[in-house]
Design an enzyme around this catalytic site. Sequence first.
Site, PDB file in Angstrom:
ATOM      1  N   GLU A 169       0.830  -1.208   0.000  1.00  0.00           N
ATOM      2  CA  GLU A 169       0.000   0.000   0.000  1.00  0.00           C
ATOM      3  C   GLU A 169       0.864   1.258   0.000  1.00  0.00           C
ATOM      4  O   GLU A 169       0.492   2.276  -0.592  1.00  0.00           O
ATOM      5  CB  GLU A 169      -0.924  -0.004   1.227  1.00  0.00           C
ATOM      6  CG  GLU A 169      -2.003  -1.070   1.187  1.00  0.00           C
ATOM      7  CD  GLU A 169      -2.883  -0.953  -0.050  1.00  0.00           C
ATOM      8  OE1 GLU A 169      -3.207   0.196  -0.445  1.00  0.00           O
ATOM      9  OE2 GLU A 169      -3.249  -1.996  -0.631  1.00  0.00           O
ATOM     10  N   HIS A 175       3.068 -10.187  -9.602  1.00  0.00           N
ATOM     11  CA  HIS A 175       4.509 -10.405  -9.628  1.00  0.00           C
ATOM     12  C   HIS A 175       5.223  -9.276  -8.888  1.00  0.00           C
ATOM     13  O   HIS A 175       6.145  -9.515  -8.105  1.00  0.00           O
ATOM     14  CB  HIS A 175       5.008 -10.465 -11.073  1.00  0.00           C
ATOM     15  CG  HIS A 175       6.498 -10.507 -11.181  1.00  0.00           C
ATOM     16  ND1 HIS A 175       7.235 -11.632 -10.887  1.00  0.00           N
ATOM     17  CD2 HIS A 175       7.405  -9.555 -11.529  1.00  0.00           C
ATOM     18  CE1 HIS A 175       8.517 -11.382 -11.059  1.00  0.00           C
ATOM     19  NE2 HIS A 175       8.645 -10.129 -11.440  1.00  0.00           N
ATOM     20  N   SER A 176       4.819  -8.065  -9.136  1.00  0.00           N
ATOM     21  CA  SER A 176       5.369  -6.891  -8.449  1.00  0.00           C
ATOM     22  C   SER A 176       4.343  -5.781  -8.573  1.00  0.00           C
ATOM     23  O   SER A 176       3.262  -5.969  -9.152  1.00  0.00           O
ATOM     24  CB  SER A 176       6.705  -6.458  -9.074  1.00  0.00           C
ATOM     25  OG  SER A 176       6.485  -5.888 -10.357  1.00  0.00           O
ATOM     26  N   SER A 204      19.297  -7.609  -9.397  1.00  0.00           N
ATOM     27  CA  SER A 204      18.137  -7.533 -10.286  1.00  0.00           C
ATOM     28  C   SER A 204      18.214  -8.514 -11.451  1.00  0.00           C
ATOM     29  O   SER A 204      17.205  -9.125 -11.804  1.00  0.00           O
ATOM     30  CB  SER A 204      17.972  -6.100 -10.816  1.00  0.00           C
ATOM     31  OG  SER A 204      17.646  -5.225  -9.771  1.00  0.00           O
TER      32      SER A 204
END
Length: 489
Positions: free
Chosen positions: A165, A380-381, A251
């Site tokens: 959030e 996923h993200s 990453s």
Amino acid sequence: MTTLPEILDRFNQNASAAKFRGRAVWDFHRQEQTRDTHALDVKMAAARGVKKLYGIGLHAIRQNASLKATTFLQQRAFRVNGALRQQPFDSSAEKPQFPGASAEFIDHLEFIQPNVISGIPVYRVMDRQGQIINPSEDPKLSKEMVLNFYQKMTLLNTMDRILYESQRQGRISFYMTNYGEEGTHIGSAAALEPTDLVFGQYREAGVLMYRGFPLDLFMAQCYANADDLGKGRQMPVHYGCKDLNFVTISSPLATQLPQAAGAAYAVKRENSNRVVVCYFGEGAASEGDAHAGFNFSATLECPLIFFCRNNGYAISTPTNEQYRGDGIAARGPGYGLMSIRVDGNDVFAVYNATKEARRRAVAENQPFLIEAMTYRIGHHSTSDDSSAYRSVDEVNYWDKQDHPISRLRHYMTARDWWGEDEEKAWRKQSRKLVMEAFERAERRLKPNPELLFTDVYDEMIPPIAKQRDAMWRHIQQYKEHYPLDLYEK
């Protein structure tokens, strides 16, 4: 009921024994080229091979005085037993002599069909209602340990909700939740030793949390404030902690697999009674780095656990578009990896499999592959909208009927270890803990901009100094866009 060791042995390709068998056959074949021998020579050659193994072991002791005798004897027994299991070589038999594989000749054309081997079974300890299926597989963990499992899983879940959030409100730039995969984190982390080295992908925050990484540092990393161990240089959820033996997340996908193989080889040479654990998703297994990591770890015989979280989707790509074989565990035997598939939503199954894999990886110096079948309930993200490629009903099934947290709660409730009162109190307490860390992170200053240029070289070299000076000139020229009062001096 099939037990964990039986499942492990079923898919063990006995790579070690095959290696010694191939080596003995090749040595004897070379001897056949120089002199004529008979059946008695075969037996003598086998005896010489065993004697040679003992000689190599004694030589290793003399060369390395620091090597512990007990460890050496274990490894020597493992090697010698493998050699003794080899079959005598019969030069008159029409058998393949190729050094690259163990096989038999056939006289008819036949391709191997991918569906010849039935699917690898999924090892579990609890059913979906938290009932132990086979009492002999119950890890019989203490009440305190099980409660710790549950509290860590639910605390991770609470942290995910608040930080998700937070990103949606524009407070942080990015986030990835762990919804539905909490069991794979906590079950595996609990089976490791604190000294074991962990390489994560990006959805293993629970492993770090179980090891004691505080909420303040999770928040500091996501907010890139002055408390961040990475000094604000990484995007959110790229955690790392040297003190907790957790390598900083990268990453690029799957780069950790060959890195973990190299680290495990170093651990093997140190003889330090440690393992390396490498987490990755089934999508990362499609990268070339996965092949390199699997193959290096097997050929170098490294104490390494490859832990695959097969959650059904590689971002938006479902597994039926990701591969045609039987998942990821089926690839292990082809590389010579001991392999097992477990129910990733069963925290006890994950714990048992990881604990046994760790024990054997240390004792036998060989890699293991664990495929934990689970489901990614969240997107996923924060850059992804999973409603574009899967149905709400599909997600609801896993969230409501087969969730690792609810399964463990059923287990505790059946033993009167947990009830509604404890649940309400803990939910309130965990949210308070997360919100307090969240508020502290928001108030902290950002790291000093000078830190952009440190930690590359021991002493700053001229090209980097030139870049630093250029940055400060730019900031001074456009200082209205750079509120330096928000950064540490």
